[in-house]
Scaffold this motif. Sequence first.
Motif, PDB file in Angstrom:
ATOM      1  N   LEU A  13       0.827  -1.205   0.000  1.00 13.57           N
ATOM      2  CA  LEU A  13       0.000   0.000   0.000  1.00 13.57           C
ATOM      3  C   LEU A  13       0.863   1.258   0.000  1.00 13.57           C
ATOM      4  N   GLY A  14       1.888   1.266   0.846  1.00 11.09           N
ATOM      5  CA  GLY A  14       2.758   2.429   0.921  1.00 11.09           C
ATOM      6  C   GLY A  14       3.486   2.694  -0.385  1.00 11.09           C
ATOM      7  N   SER A  15       4.012   1.641  -1.011  1.00  9.43           N
ATOM      8  CA  SER A  15       4.729   1.783  -2.286  1.00  9.43           C
ATOM      9  C   SER A  15       3.798   2.270  -3.381  1.00  9.43           C
ATOM     10  N   THR A  16       2.560   1.771  -3.370  1.00  9.40           N
ATOM     11  CA  THR A  16       1.574   2.185  -4.372  1.00  9.40           C
ATOM     12  C   THR A  16       1.178   3.642  -4.189  1.00  9.40           C
ATOM     13  N   LEU A  17       0.933   4.045  -2.933  1.00  6.70           N
ATOM     14  CA  LEU A  17       0.574   5.438  -2.662  1.00  6.70           C
ATOM     15  C   LEU A  17       1.709   6.381  -3.065  1.00  6.70           C
ATOM     16  N   LEU A  18       2.924   6.002  -2.767  1.00  7.32           N
ATOM     17  CA  LEU A  18       4.072   6.824  -3.146  1.00  7.32           C
ATOM     18  C   LEU A  18       4.102   7.027  -4.655  1.00  7.32           C
ATOM     19  N   THR A  19       3.931   5.934  -5.399  1.00  9.09           N
ATOM     20  CA  THR A  19       3.972   6.009  -6.857  1.00  9.09           C
ATOM     21  C   THR A  19       2.823   6.845  -7.408  1.00  9.09           C
ATOM     22  N   LEU A  20       1.627   6.657  -6.852  1.00  8.60           N
ATOM     23  CA  LEU A  20       0.472   7.430  -7.312  1.00  8.60           C
ATOM     24  C   LEU A  20       0.652   8.917  -7.040  1.00  8.60           C
ATOM     25  N   GLY A  21       1.250   9.245  -5.897  1.00 13.22           N
ATOM     26  CA  GLY A  21       1.520  10.639  -5.588  1.00 13.22           C
ATOM     27  C   GLY A  21       2.472  11.270  -6.592  1.00 13.22           C
ATOM     28  N   ILE A  22       3.492  10.504  -6.976  1.00 13.76           N
ATOM     29  CA  ILE A  22       4.445  10.990  -7.982  1.00 13.76           C
ATOM     30  C   ILE A  22       3.757  11.155  -9.332  1.00 13.76           C
ATOM     31  N   TRP A  23       2.961  10.159  -9.709  1.00 11.08           N
ATOM     32  CA  TRP A  23       2.312  10.149 -11.016  1.00 11.08           C
ATOM     33  C   TRP A  23       1.255  11.244 -11.148  1.00 11.08           C
ATOM     34  N   LEU A  24       0.428  11.400 -10.119  1.00  9.71           N
ATOM     35  CA  LEU A  24      -0.704  12.322 -10.188  1.00  9.71           C
ATOM     36  C   LEU A  24      -0.318  13.782  -9.957  1.00  9.71           C
ATOM     37  N   PHE A  25       0.650  14.009  -9.073  1.00 16.55           N
ATOM     38  CA  PHE A  25       0.902  15.382  -8.634  1.00 16.55           C
ATOM     39  C   PHE A  25       2.342  15.861  -8.853  1.00 16.55           C
ATOM     40  N   VAL A  26       3.325  14.998  -8.548  1.00 15.64           N
ATOM     41  CA  VAL A  26       4.722  15.453  -8.594  1.00 15.64           C
ATOM     42  C   VAL A  26       5.177  15.733 -10.022  1.00 15.64           C
ATOM     43  N   THR A  27       5.070  14.739 -10.892  1.00 12.66           N
ATOM     44  CA  THR A  27       5.557  14.893 -12.264  1.00 12.66           C
ATOM     45  C   THR A  27       4.813  15.958 -13.059  1.00 12.66           C
ATOM     46  N   PRO A  28       3.465  15.986 -13.056  1.00 18.31           N
ATOM     47  CA  PRO A  28       2.766  17.007 -13.850  1.00 18.31           C
ATOM     48  C   PRO A  28       3.085  18.434 -13.425  1.00 18.31           C
ATOM     49  N   ASN A  29       3.427  18.630 -12.170  1.00 20.99           N
ATOM     50  CA  ASN A  29       3.726  19.978 -11.672  1.00 20.99           C
ATOM     51  C   ASN A  29       5.217  20.283 -11.660  1.00 20.99           C
ATOM     52  N   GLN A  30       6.035  19.352 -12.200  1.00 22.66           N
ATOM     53  CA  GLN A  30       7.491  19.515 -12.276  1.00 22.66           C
ATOM     54  C   GLN A  30       8.126  19.718 -10.898  1.00 22.66           C
ATOM     55  N   ILE A  31       7.482  19.174  -9.880  1.00 20.29           N
ATOM     56  CA  ILE A  31       8.035  19.244  -8.529  1.00 20.29           C
ATOM     57  C   ILE A  31       9.195  18.265  -8.430  1.00 20.29           C
ATOM     58  N   ASN A  32      10.279  18.685  -7.816  1.00 22.29           N
ATOM     59  CA  ASN A  32      11.379  17.759  -7.580  1.00 22.29           C
ATOM     60  C   ASN A  32      11.139  17.040  -6.264  1.00 22.29           C
ATOM     61  N   PHE A  33      11.125  15.737  -6.313  1.00 24.16           N
ATOM     62  CA  PHE A  33      10.775  14.917  -5.149  1.00 24.16           C
ATOM     63  C   PHE A  33      11.819  14.998  -4.038  1.00 24.16           C
ATOM     64  N   ILE A 179       9.610  26.811  -8.758  1.00 23.71           N
ATOM     65  CA  ILE A 179       9.477  25.351  -8.675  1.00 23.71           C
ATOM     66  C   ILE A 179      10.332  24.815  -7.529  1.00 23.71           C
ATOM     67  N   ILE A 180      11.511  25.381  -7.341  1.00 22.34           N
ATOM     68  CA  ILE A 180      12.383  24.954  -6.246  1.00 22.34           C
ATOM     69  C   ILE A 180      11.720  25.240  -4.902  1.00 22.34           C
ATOM     70  N   MET A 181      11.097  26.373  -4.789  1.00 23.70           N
ATOM     71  CA  MET A 181      10.434  26.724  -3.532  1.00 23.70           C
ATOM     72  C   MET A 181       9.269  25.768  -3.255  1.00 23.70           C
ATOM     73  N   TYR A 182       8.498  25.462  -4.289  1.00 28.02           N
ATOM     74  CA  TYR A 182       7.421  24.488  -4.118  1.00 28.02           C
ATOM     75  C   TYR A 182       7.977  23.110  -3.747  1.00 28.02           C
ATOM     76  N   SER A 183       9.116  22.757  -4.325  1.00 28.32           N
ATOM     77  CA  SER A 183       9.735  21.450  -4.039  1.00 28.32           C
ATOM     78  C   SER A 183      10.183  21.371  -2.586  1.00 28.32           C
ATOM     79  N   ILE A 184      10.708  22.472  -2.064  1.00 21.04           N
ATOM     80  CA  ILE A 184      11.141  22.504  -0.665  1.00 21.04           C
ATOM     81  C   ILE A 184       9.939  22.348   0.260  1.00 21.04           C
ATOM     82  N   VAL A 185       8.840  23.030  -0.063  1.00 19.98           N
ATOM     83  CA  VAL A 185       7.619  22.892   0.729  1.00 19.98           C
ATOM     84  C   VAL A 185       7.111  21.451   0.666  1.00 19.98           C
TER      85      VAL A 185
END
Length: 285
Positions: A13-33, A179-185
């Motif tokens: 569950l944790g691995s899936t949630l992590l991946t979904l978070g990256i797929w849905l929100f991190v990558t489309p917004n160009q946030i650096n994880f 984008i860097i500031m958003y990534s830090i947040v």
Amino acid sequence: MSKRLEQYFYLVLGSTLLTLGIWLFVTPNQINFGGMIGLAQLIDYFIHKFLVLPKSLNTLGMINLLMNIPLFIFGYKIMNKEFCFKTIISLIIQTILLSILPVIKEPIVEDALLNVAFAAIICGIGVGLALRSSGCCGGIDIATVCIVKKNPDFKAGQLSIIFNVVLFGVCLFIYDIKIIMYSIVFVAILYTTADKFHLQNINVAVLIFTKNKEIKEVIMKQMGRGVTYWMGKGAYTESEQEILYVAINKYEIQQLNKIVSSLDPKAFVTLAQGPMVHGGFEKRL
């Protein structure tokens, strides 16, 4: 068996949630994880910039997997085999999902801060659940868990902070400062959330009453923990037994319990400041 199933459920569950978070929100917004995934994002950025590859091809998962191999080898020498096995499962889940899920080009919602918050909460819960399973999602977490095992006073976030300071310093030359500031947040919320879901930094003191004199040697050898012991005598039976005192992190409870149970099923185990239990630890721990 039920405890093991529960742990693997948390891991998946944790691995899936992590991946979904990256797929849905991190990558489309160009946030650096941040961390190892953040470094993989940088490499993925340059690969797509300088090589002619289809934009729909998501190489992030495979890059992250390859970069985790040296860390995994490092962790394998220090951590137990079950931890390593769970980490492999987590990395495989992340790699498969990130490779097969279609690339989302536009953010789900327009509000960037809302995207950051949801990304951090979902990914943070995922990371925390994976750590709660006595495994991890790979990356810097592998090194962190190994360092914590050798040095219990080490704060889990220290290594991530140092790594991310360097990483975001490099990102300043590539991404927009916004984008860097958003990534830090994002990273700040992520690790705050993760800390609420895992037990890695919670130290406990355990007392073990046993007649088996080998247990203390095995604990020191297999877990790398110091053991203090003294001889005790039952007032009624006059029988002697050793009283062992060992300080561990909560994520090591299962390993300690397994060692004690295999060498002396009749051993009496208790938390130094908690209820006594016989033959193992209470489930809530």
